[in-house]
Design an enzyme around this catalytic site. Structure first.
Site: not given
Length: 346
Positions: A149-151
């Protein structure tokens, strides 16, 4: 040339992926699928790619796509890929999943956080978590790669040397992350409307954001025992970018030189990590690139380190990292087709 396909090609992450792949010198785009736009040219949906990608969008058919492509990217919402990917498909095609279905090693943890049933528990044991800087050797031999995921990409990369070298008390980890609006995807949502998010800044997913167990899983591996983090995401009225501000109490005797040494040792030769030291990163420094910029400061008054990471959520946080995974898996130059620098101002 690699024959490559993208399922979910017209969402923000999928479109960014198509853009990168269309300029990749070792890729031939062979298949693009989008349920909403079947029969239309990709460049009709994204005119900026006219002449760059004019493929006609097809209906999703993972079985047939895996026979036409050597690499398939899945840019689908969570809960879908685990019911579509099979061992037979993986025997003939590399799958890089940009969704969440294969990121977590434990089926029960996945189902608890995502509130949906996982459809292929056995494949969780073969999936590799595709955070390139930490799992490069495993990625090189995997046919099922779970794109992070990005976070999580930003947070884990920012904290990994501190946790991995035992420089901080793992029970004190706090992460405040802020993301641009494209992180919410392209579908229509009230909270993503211009009038709802412009000129505002807000926290959301407080105590229950689904990227939390990903961060804990990977940092726990580095810590060699389970740890818990306090993670709070925020929405910023900008198109793209993530800035993660991470706090941790330093262990006794740890100083600035130890922290500098840890970051240089872990990332000194990484092509997509830019260490900025006390010159703290900003999202504009990495926008449009596959680079994660990391800076840090020690607060001697509180005996804490504040480490700050910045990425482009659609590139290093999604599509770019997926291409980086493909390059590693297919024994190509890792940086092929990926931007690493940007001119400022944009």
């Amino acid at each position: 040339m690699l024959h490559v396909g993208v399922i979910g090609a017209t969402g923000y992450a999928g479109a960014q992926l198509v853009s990168l792949l269309s300029g990749h010198p070792q890729v031939e785009l062979a298949y693009l699928a989008s349920h909403s736009y079947v029969g239309r040219r990709f460049s009709d949906i994204y005119p900026s790619l006219k002449g760059g990608c004019d493929l006609v969008l097809e209906e999703e058919d993972l079985e047939q796509a895996s026979k036409r492509c050597s690499v398939l990217f899945l840019a689908l919402p969570h809960g879908l890929a685990s019911h579509k990917v099979t061992e037979e498909i993986l025997k003939r095609c590399i799958i890089i999943d940009l969704g969440a279905d294969y990121r977590l090693h434990d089926k029960a943890v996945y189902e608890s956080w995502y509130k949906t049933e996982h459809g292929s528990e056995a494949l969780l044991q073969t999936a590799v978590y595709g955070l390139c800087e930490l799992h490069r050797s495993a990625i090189a031999g995997a046919n099922l790669i779970a794109n992070p995921g990005c976070y999580t990409t930003c947070s884990i990369l920012t904290l990994a040397p501190l946790v991995g070298e035992g420089l901080v008390n793992p029970s004190t980890l706090i992460i405040d992350s802020a993301s641009g609006v494209s992180g919410a995807g392209r579908s229509e949502k009230l909270d993503s409307l211009f009038c709802e998010c412009n000129e505002s800044y807000k926290a959301y997913g407080v105590t229950n954001h689904r990227h939390t167990p990903e961060i804990e899983q990977e940092l726990s591996l580095l810590n060699k025992e389970p740890l818990v983090v306090q993670f709070t995401p925020h929405l910023v009225p900008m198109n793209r970018g993530i800035l993660s501000t991470c706090y941790a109490n330093l262990k006794s005797g740890v100083g600035e030189a130890d922290i500098e040494f840890a970051y240089r040792t872990w990332y000194g030769n990484e092509p997509f990590i830019r260490l900025t030291g006390s010159l703290l990163p900003e999202t504009r420094f990495v926008r449009g690139t596959n680079t994660c910029a990391i800076g840090w400061k020690v607060d001697k008054r509180t005996s804490r380190v504040i480490a700050i990471g910045a990425i482009d959520n659609l590139i290093k946080g999604a599509a770019g990292q997926a291409v980086q995974n493909m390059n590693i898996r297919c024994n190509l130059d890792e940086g092929l087709g990926l931007p690493s620098t940007v001119a400022n101002p944009l």
